[in-house]
Design a protein around this motif. Structure first.
Motif, PDB file in Angstrom:
ATOM      1  N   THR A  32       0.842  -1.014  -0.146  1.00 26.09           N
ATOM      2  CA  THR A  32       0.064   0.144   0.039  1.00 26.09           C
ATOM      3  C   THR A  32       0.796   1.331   0.013  1.00 26.09           C
ATOM      4  O   THR A  32       1.900   1.534   0.699  1.00 26.09           O
ATOM      5  N   PHE A  33       0.251   2.303  -0.728  1.00 21.31           N
ATOM      6  CA  PHE A  33       1.207   3.216  -0.866  1.00 21.31           C
ATOM      7  C   PHE A  33       0.381   4.826  -1.195  1.00 21.31           C
ATOM      8  O   PHE A  33       0.602   5.592  -1.613  1.00 21.31           O
ATOM      9  N   ARG A  92       0.843   7.794   1.219  1.00 16.13           N
ATOM     10  CA  ARG A  92       1.886   8.176   0.948  1.00 16.13           C
ATOM     11  C   ARG A  92       1.892   9.025  -0.272  1.00 16.13           C
ATOM     12  O   ARG A  92       2.333  10.503  -0.282  1.00 16.13           O
ATOM     13  N   ARG A 144       4.229   7.706   9.599  1.00 18.75           N
ATOM     14  CA  ARG A 144       5.119   6.998   9.855  1.00 18.75           C
ATOM     15  C   ARG A 144       6.618   7.570   9.548  1.00 18.75           C
ATOM     16  O   ARG A 144       6.849   8.195   8.206  1.00 18.75           O
ATOM     17  N   GLU A 189       8.935   5.956   8.187  1.00 17.88           N
ATOM     18  CA  GLU A 189       9.625   5.285   7.071  1.00 17.88           C
ATOM     19  C   GLU A 189       9.256   6.148   5.722  1.00 17.88           C
ATOM     20  O   GLU A 189       9.393   5.917   4.488  1.00 17.88           O
ATOM     21  N   TYR A 190       8.297   7.341   5.929  1.00 15.86           N
ATOM     22  CA  TYR A 190       7.997   8.468   4.859  1.00 15.86           C
ATOM     23  C   TYR A 190       8.524   9.764   5.059  1.00 15.86           C
ATOM     24  O   TYR A 190       7.965  10.591   5.189  1.00 15.86           O
ATOM     25  N   ALA A 219       0.665  -3.892  -6.776  1.00 11.00           N
ATOM     26  CA  ALA A 219       2.400  -3.965  -6.308  1.00 11.00           C
ATOM     27  C   ALA A 219       2.769  -5.177  -6.370  1.00 11.00           C
ATOM     28  O   ALA A 219       2.081  -6.407  -6.813  1.00 11.00           O
ATOM     29  N   VAL A 233      13.547  -3.328   6.916  1.00  9.88           N
ATOM     30  CA  VAL A 233      12.735  -2.367   7.036  1.00  9.88           C
ATOM     31  C   VAL A 233      11.227  -2.970   6.396  1.00  9.88           C
ATOM     32  O   VAL A 233      11.617  -3.823   5.649  1.00  9.88           O
ATOM     33  N   TYR A 234      10.164  -2.754   7.212  1.00  9.03           N
ATOM     34  CA  TYR A 234       8.953  -3.273   6.648  1.00  9.03           C
ATOM     35  C   TYR A 234       8.008  -2.291   6.013  1.00  9.03           C
ATOM     36  O   TYR A 234       7.423  -1.728   6.765  1.00  9.03           O
ATOM     37  N   CYS A 235       8.263  -2.159   4.656  1.00 11.47           N
ATOM     38  CA  CYS A 235       7.766  -1.370   3.745  1.00 11.47           C
ATOM     39  C   CYS A 235       8.157   0.098   3.807  1.00 11.47           C
ATOM     40  O   CYS A 235       7.964   0.850   4.964  1.00 11.47           O
ATOM     41  N   LEU A 236       8.547   0.531   2.782  1.00 17.96           N
ATOM     42  CA  LEU A 236       8.717   1.990   2.255  1.00 17.96           C
ATOM     43  C   LEU A 236       7.598   2.806   1.345  1.00 17.96           C
ATOM     44  O   LEU A 236       7.788   3.633   1.021  1.00 17.96           O
ATOM     45  N   GLY A 237       6.794   1.829   1.222  1.00 21.21           N
ATOM     46  CA  GLY A 237       5.733   2.444   0.464  1.00 21.21           C
ATOM     47  C   GLY A 237       6.146   2.589  -1.210  1.00 21.21           C
ATOM     48  O   GLY A 237       5.566   3.307  -1.797  1.00 21.21           O
ATOM     49  N   LEU A 238       7.071   1.711  -1.473  1.00 21.57           N
ATOM     50  CA  LEU A 238       7.732   1.817  -2.837  1.00 21.57           C
ATOM     51  C   LEU A 238       7.241   0.540  -3.408  1.00 21.57           C
ATOM     52  O   LEU A 238       8.329  -0.531  -3.896  1.00 21.57           O
ATOM     53  N   CYS A 239       6.080  -0.225  -3.257  1.00 19.12           N
ATOM     54  CA  CYS A 239       5.857  -1.415  -3.607  1.00 19.12           C
ATOM     55  C   CYS A 239       5.473  -1.938  -5.059  1.00 19.12           C
ATOM     56  O   CYS A 239       5.547  -3.173  -5.192  1.00 19.12           O
ATOM     57  N   MET A 268      16.291   2.121   1.503  1.00 21.65           N
ATOM     58  CA  MET A 268      16.394   3.424   1.908  1.00 21.65           C
ATOM     59  C   MET A 268      18.061   3.740   2.387  1.00 21.65           C
ATOM     60  O   MET A 268      18.292   3.177   3.311  1.00 21.65           O
ATOM     61  N   VAL A 318      15.389   7.292  -0.886  1.00 17.40           N
ATOM     62  CA  VAL A 318      14.733   6.069  -1.321  1.00 17.40           C
ATOM     63  C   VAL A 318      15.561   5.678  -2.894  1.00 17.40           C
ATOM     64  O   VAL A 318      15.902   6.463  -3.458  1.00 17.40           O
TER      65      VAL A 318
END
Lengths: 507, 158
Positions: free
Chosen positions: A180-181, A184, A215, A217-218, A335, B122-128, B135, B140
């Motif tokens: 999911t993104f 973001r 989060r 991570e973003y 994805a 890491v568990y998910c960077l939203g670059l799926c 990263m 990224v």
């Protein structure tokens, strides 16, 4: 000359910053006047970086651009030309309501936002009573896009009616689900849309303060959201008098710290208060005793960002899209191992097979699709035999799955489903908040039991099934409660992967 | 390196704390700010944070240890996070992790012997949709493979 190079993290990950620099460098050396806009992403991730040039025929796209391609893009001679971006079938086939401006506008230009329909919903809401706003949202049929699918209007009504000197709007931007993104992309591509949605929500329920729990991570989304809040405050969209209405609403961006469970709303609230992100028992509902024990709306980014268009165009307009009790549009995120990966906003109701094969184009590897995990790490693995399932909350529930935050992860036939089931348990063990036993201990035992099955001990299969039942029924939140979805679906649909002897024979 | 700091550092710690005291729920913002300042949360920061927020040191420790982000020791000069979540796995994350361990000279969760690189999952960077992803020092990177990672490792050690 106006050129668009996305600032979206997915575009940056494919080299957009280098391309943007090359555009400016080339323009300087040619002595031409170039306006560079760092827009959001159009969602066609396989084409990133997707550079657009404004022409008298509209915006023309160039896909998968590297710095070396920039001279050709400026000349219009590049062989990576795609024609008008909005005519690309993947884009043209969508119904972009929530994502209408993402990729189109400059994310940090409030003027651009307003010129493309922004603030219309908020202006309408400011002229209405809180009760009338909530009624409009309820009638639109909007349900929580974070995954739970709870009707947004009903949640708002509870908070509106709750007594409290201070109420809050908390936006859940802890988008930790793999695949999911959408959150973001929206925050990076159209941050004012989320701000507007939160302001409408605040005005509807009588909350003057909002938080976005975003989060860590973003980092790109954090940067854009902070900049957008500063602009919104400066321009009077946020503050003591929203758009001069005399009604107050302000908000802050708060950064998470790498805990997946904080996407669960009560754990998120504890984290926001500065505590361990441990899940709270419900009741009391966050709507009545949420942040700091006060009435709080907790909504996902996409739920809140869908509110402006609902207010601007009316509940009936929005409700008209969709299927059954799933109304409106959903930003599908396609994805994993897929040819045309990206974000595709469309009305509910497209079948899983059409999403994967027609829109996504099948696997990137060119091998047959084996399974699609829908709804993140807590979502079920769907086999090809269930590709006729229409995309909707109830429809997926009926097949033993969930749509979650609408992320779809495609796997080809090289995937080992026992390994994926083990990963689901392992992930749950790592990320468990530790409060309830079925999740904390069950996930560890789950890994061990799947390993036993892997060693050829078929007698462990009923044990795993029993453990999954216990986790499902006995866990406090969706982490322990839904981890059985990927595990049991893998076991049910791909039993051969769990049968060590069969596998050896095949090899 | 130990988790202790000098007198100058303790002033920086107090200043960082006081900047955030006006917030509702200030602990996470304080821990993030201290880590941004020092690269980790020094042991010396725990007592002043506890005092300023009127909570116990055990509570500060409890919060720090709950979240993956907070470090009690400095990381290597560069931090590489590599995604291990499902979407990246579907696109070959296992091979990418193996390649990363090889080119950076450390296993996941470790730091290379020369102290240059810390490698973390890491568990998910939203670059799926452009995985496997990573990263590198907050930047990224999509479609990572041994070649891309090797180039990054070479630049870090240049």
């Amino acid at each position: 000359m106006k050129i668009y190079v996305p600032r979206d993290a997915a575009a940056k990950a494919m080299g957009a910053d280098e391309v943007a620099e090359a555009v400016l460098r080339e323009a300087r050396s040619r002595g031409i006047d170039v306006t560079l806009v760092r827009n959001g992403s159009r969602g066609m991730v396989w084409l990133e970086p997707l550079v657009e040039v404004e022409t008298d025929k509209g915006r023309v796209g160039y896909g998968q651009i590297e710095a070396a391609d920039v001279p050709g893009v400026l000349d219009g001679s590049s062989d990576k030309a795609l024609g008008p971006v909005e005519e690309i079938p993947y884009f043209k086939g969508q119904t972009r309501l929530t994502f209408a401006r993402v990729g189109l506008t400059d994310p940090l230009s409030l003027a651009d936002y307003a010129a493309h329909g922004g603030l219309e919903g908020l202006r309408k809401a400011l002229a209405m009573s809180g009760e009338a706003i909530v009624k409009e949202v309820t009638e639109s049929g909007l349900r929580g896009r974070g995954g739970a699918g709870f009707p947004t209007g009903i949640k708002w009504e509870t908070v509106r009616k709750a007594e409290g000197a201070q109420k809050y709007i908390v936006c859940n931007a802890d988008e930790g689900d793999s695949g999911t993104f959408a959150d973001r992309m929206l925050m990076e591509g159209d941050p004012f849309c989320l701000i507007e949605g939160m302001a409408i929500s605040g005005i509807a329920v009588g909350a003057t303060k909002g938080y976005v729990y975003l989060r860590s991570e973003y980092p790109d989304a954090i940067e854009v959201m902070n900049a957008a809040c500063d602009i919104a405050r400066r321009e009077g969209l946020l503050g003591a008098s929203v758009l001069g209405s005399g009604k107050a609403f302000d908000m802050e961006i708060r950064v998470g710290a790498g805990a997946y469970v904080c996407g669960e709303e009560t754990s998120l609230l504890n984290s926001l208060e500065g505590k361990r992100g441990v899940v709270r028992a419900k009741p009391p509902l966050p709507a009545l005793q949420g942040f700091m024990g006060r009435p709080t709306v907790v909504n996902n980014v996409i739920s809140l960002a869908s509110v402006p268009v609902i207010m601007a165009r009316g509940a009936a307009f929005y409700k008209d899209f969709g299927l059954g009790r799933s109304r409106g549009t959903i930003p599908l995120q396609i994805a994993g191992n897929v040819k045309y990966g990206g974000l595709y906003e469309t009305a509910f109701g497209t079948t899983l097979g059409d999403i994967v094969e027609k829109i996504g184009g099948g696997t990137a590897s060119g091998r047959p699709v084996k399974a699609v995990q829908v709804g993140g790490p807590l979502g079920a693995y769907f086999p090809v035999s269930q590709f006729d399932t229409p995309f909707g909350y109830e429809e997926f529930d009926a097949k033993g799955g969930l749509i979650g935050h609408a992320g779809l992860v495609v796997f080809d036939d090289t995937a080992d489903m026992r390994k994926m089931a083990r990963f689901a348990m392992e992930f749950c063990a790592v990320e468990s908040c530790g409060k309830c036993t079925p999740c904390r201990i069950g996930a560890v035992r789950g890994v061990e039991t799947i390993d036993r099955i892997g060693r050829g001990d078929a007698s462990a299969i009923p044990l795993l099934e029993d453990l999954c039942e216990t986790m499902k029924d006995g866990s406090l939140c969706a982490l322990g409660g839904f981890t059985p979805f990927p595990v049991m679906s893998a076991l049910k649909h791909f039993p051969d992967d769990f049968n060590a002897n069969a596998k050896e024979a095949a090899e | 390196m130990s988790g202790t700091t000098g007198a100058a550092a303790s002033e920086r710690i107090l200043a960082t704390i006081s900047e955030h005291l006006g917030l509702e729920g200030p602990l996470l913002p304080i821990l993030h700010a201290v880590q941004a300042e020092f690269g980790y949360v020094p042991q010396d920061a725990v007592a002043p944070i506890a005092k300023a927020l009127n909570i116990t040191r055990a509570e500060v420790h409890g919060v720090m240890s709950f979240y993956h982000d907070f470090r009690t020791e400095p990381a290597g000069a560069h931090v590489v996070k590599i995604c291990r979540a499902e979407a990246c796995q579907a696109a070959g994350a296992d091979a990418a992790v193996a390649a990363a361990e090889k080119v950076f000279g450390t296993a996941l969760h470790g730091t290379s012997a020369d102290g240059k690189v810390t490698l973390e999952p890491v568990y998910c960077l939203g670059l799926c949709a452009c995985g496997p992803s990573a990263m590198v020092d907050g930047k990224v990177v999509g479609h990572v493979d041994e070649k891309k990672l090797g180039k990054i490792a070479k630049e870090m050690r240049a």
